[in-house]
Motif scaffolding. Structure first.
Motif, PDB file in Angstrom:
ATOM      1  N   ALA A 120       5.050   4.393  -5.512  1.00 37.41           N
ATOM      2  CA  ALA A 120       5.355   5.727  -4.987  1.00 37.41           C
ATOM      3  C   ALA A 120       5.548   5.709  -3.486  1.00 37.41           C
ATOM      4  O   ALA A 120       4.952   4.893  -2.765  1.00 37.41           O
ATOM      5  CB  ALA A 120       4.230   6.696  -5.344  1.00 37.41           C
ATOM      6  N   ASP A 121       6.375   6.636  -3.040  1.00 35.84           N
ATOM      7  CA  ASP A 121       6.529   6.950  -1.617  1.00 35.84           C
ATOM      8  C   ASP A 121       5.762   8.243  -1.408  1.00 35.84           C
ATOM      9  O   ASP A 121       6.075   9.265  -2.025  1.00 35.84           O
ATOM     10  CB  ASP A 121       8.009   7.133  -1.288  1.00 35.84           C
ATOM     11  N   HIS A 122       4.737   8.199  -0.562  1.00 37.29           N
ATOM     12  CA  HIS A 122       3.910   9.376  -0.310  1.00 37.29           C
ATOM     13  C   HIS A 122       4.225  10.043   1.030  1.00 37.29           C
ATOM     14  O   HIS A 122       3.462  10.886   1.491  1.00 37.29           O
ATOM     15  CB  HIS A 122       2.429   9.000  -0.355  1.00 37.29           C
ATOM     16  N   GLU A 126       3.842   3.960   1.626  1.00 34.69           N
ATOM     17  CA  GLU A 126       4.495   3.483   0.419  1.00 34.69           C
ATOM     18  C   GLU A 126       3.457   2.667  -0.328  1.00 34.69           C
ATOM     19  O   GLU A 126       2.716   1.891   0.287  1.00 34.69           O
ATOM     20  CB  GLU A 126       5.715   2.629   0.737  1.00 34.69           C
ATOM     21  N   GLU A 139      -4.465  -0.283  -5.330  1.00 36.48           N
ATOM     22  CA  GLU A 139      -3.313   0.268  -4.625  1.00 36.48           C
ATOM     23  C   GLU A 139      -3.032  -0.687  -3.476  1.00 36.48           C
ATOM     24  O   GLU A 139      -3.913  -0.963  -2.668  1.00 36.48           O
ATOM     25  CB  GLU A 139      -3.608   1.665  -4.073  1.00 36.48           C
ATOM     26  N   TYR A 141      -0.654  -0.947  -0.220  1.00 37.77           N
ATOM     27  CA  TYR A 141       0.162   0.014   0.510  1.00 37.77           C
ATOM     28  C   TYR A 141       0.292  -0.354   1.982  1.00 37.77           C
ATOM     29  O   TYR A 141      -0.416  -1.208   2.493  1.00 37.77           O
ATOM     30  CB  TYR A 141      -0.423   1.423   0.376  1.00 37.77           C
ATOM     31  N   MET A 159       1.828  15.409   2.594  1.00 37.41           N
ATOM     32  CA  MET A 159       2.057  14.277   1.688  1.00 37.41           C
ATOM     33  C   MET A 159       2.791  14.732   0.445  1.00 37.41           C
ATOM     34  O   MET A 159       2.722  15.887   0.052  1.00 37.41           O
ATOM     35  CB  MET A 159       0.716  13.650   1.282  1.00 37.41           C
ATOM     36  N   TYR A 160       3.466  13.799  -0.184  1.00 39.44           N
ATOM     37  CA  TYR A 160       4.157  14.059  -1.441  1.00 39.44           C
ATOM     38  C   TYR A 160       4.156  12.778  -2.257  1.00 39.44           C
ATOM     39  O   TYR A 160       3.715  11.727  -1.784  1.00 39.44           O
ATOM     40  CB  TYR A 160       5.591  14.554  -1.192  1.00 39.44           C
ATOM     41  N   THR A 161       4.645  12.856  -3.465  1.00 41.40           N
ATOM     42  CA  THR A 161       4.816  11.677  -4.309  1.00 41.40           C
ATOM     43  C   THR A 161       6.243  11.669  -4.813  1.00 41.40           C
ATOM     44  O   THR A 161       6.647  12.574  -5.552  1.00 41.40           O
ATOM     45  CB  THR A 161       3.827  11.676  -5.494  1.00 41.40           C
TER      46      THR A 161
END
Length: 174
Positions: A120-122, A126, A139, A141, A159-161
């Motif tokens: 995922a790109d948060h 990454e 994780e 990252y 933040m997002y996913t």
């Protein structure tokens, strides 16, 4: 086993962990020390700092006393770590200094045929998600520079996913 519930914080007495506090290492119970070592040393590239026969090993990146401890003291030949409906560690996170470093470890995972559980790109980072040979969640990252983090209208982190650009990450590691 009954674990007491901590009392609510006294009004106006909120405690904040000091700036600079961090998690120094993770110590995992594994079922097969050599198999775990083949993953953490052989695939992820951590260096053995100290080994206690077939019972424990301490691994590092860059000569620190240890970032990862592995032992079979109570788990040799046992069950995998994660079980449906059970409490426990969701994952430990290993921070890589650059995107290129994360891209290189992704290439090593792919070369070893090691499966990812997700990627995922948060926005702020990454991340690659996988389970070690004993089912412990990991994780892997890298953090983007804070100046590049997405921000909300109030200035807070947003933040997002989103889907990770895996091909771009691999290319960064070559």
């Amino acid at each position: 086993m009954n674990t007491p519930t901590p009392p609510p914080a006294a009004e106006g007495a909120a405690y904040l962990a000091p700036v600079g506090a961090r998690i120094g290492h993770v110590h995992l119970q594994v079922t097969d020390l050599d198999r775990a070592l083949a993953f953490y040393q052989g695939v992820l590239g951590f260096e053995v700092m100290l080994r206690y026969g077939d019972q424990a090993v301490f691994l590092s990146a860059g000569g620190y006393h240890h970032h990862i401890g592995l032992n079979t003291w109570h788990s040799r030949g046992g069950h995998p770590a994660r079980r449906e409906g059970a409490a426990g560690l969701y994952h430990a996170a290993i921070l890589y200094p650059t995107r290129a470093d994360l891209g290189r470890v992704l290439g090593r995972l792919q070369a070893a045929g090691y499966p990812l559980a997700g990627a995922a790109d948060h926005g702020v980072s990454e991340a690659l998600y996988l389970d070690d040979p004993d089912g412990n969640g990991l994780e892997l990252y890298w953090d983007r520079p804070q100046a590049e983090w997405p921000r909300a209208a109030d200035g807070g982190v947003a933040m997002y996913t989103r889907a990770l650009d895996v091909a771009g990450l691999l290319a960064a590691g070559t």
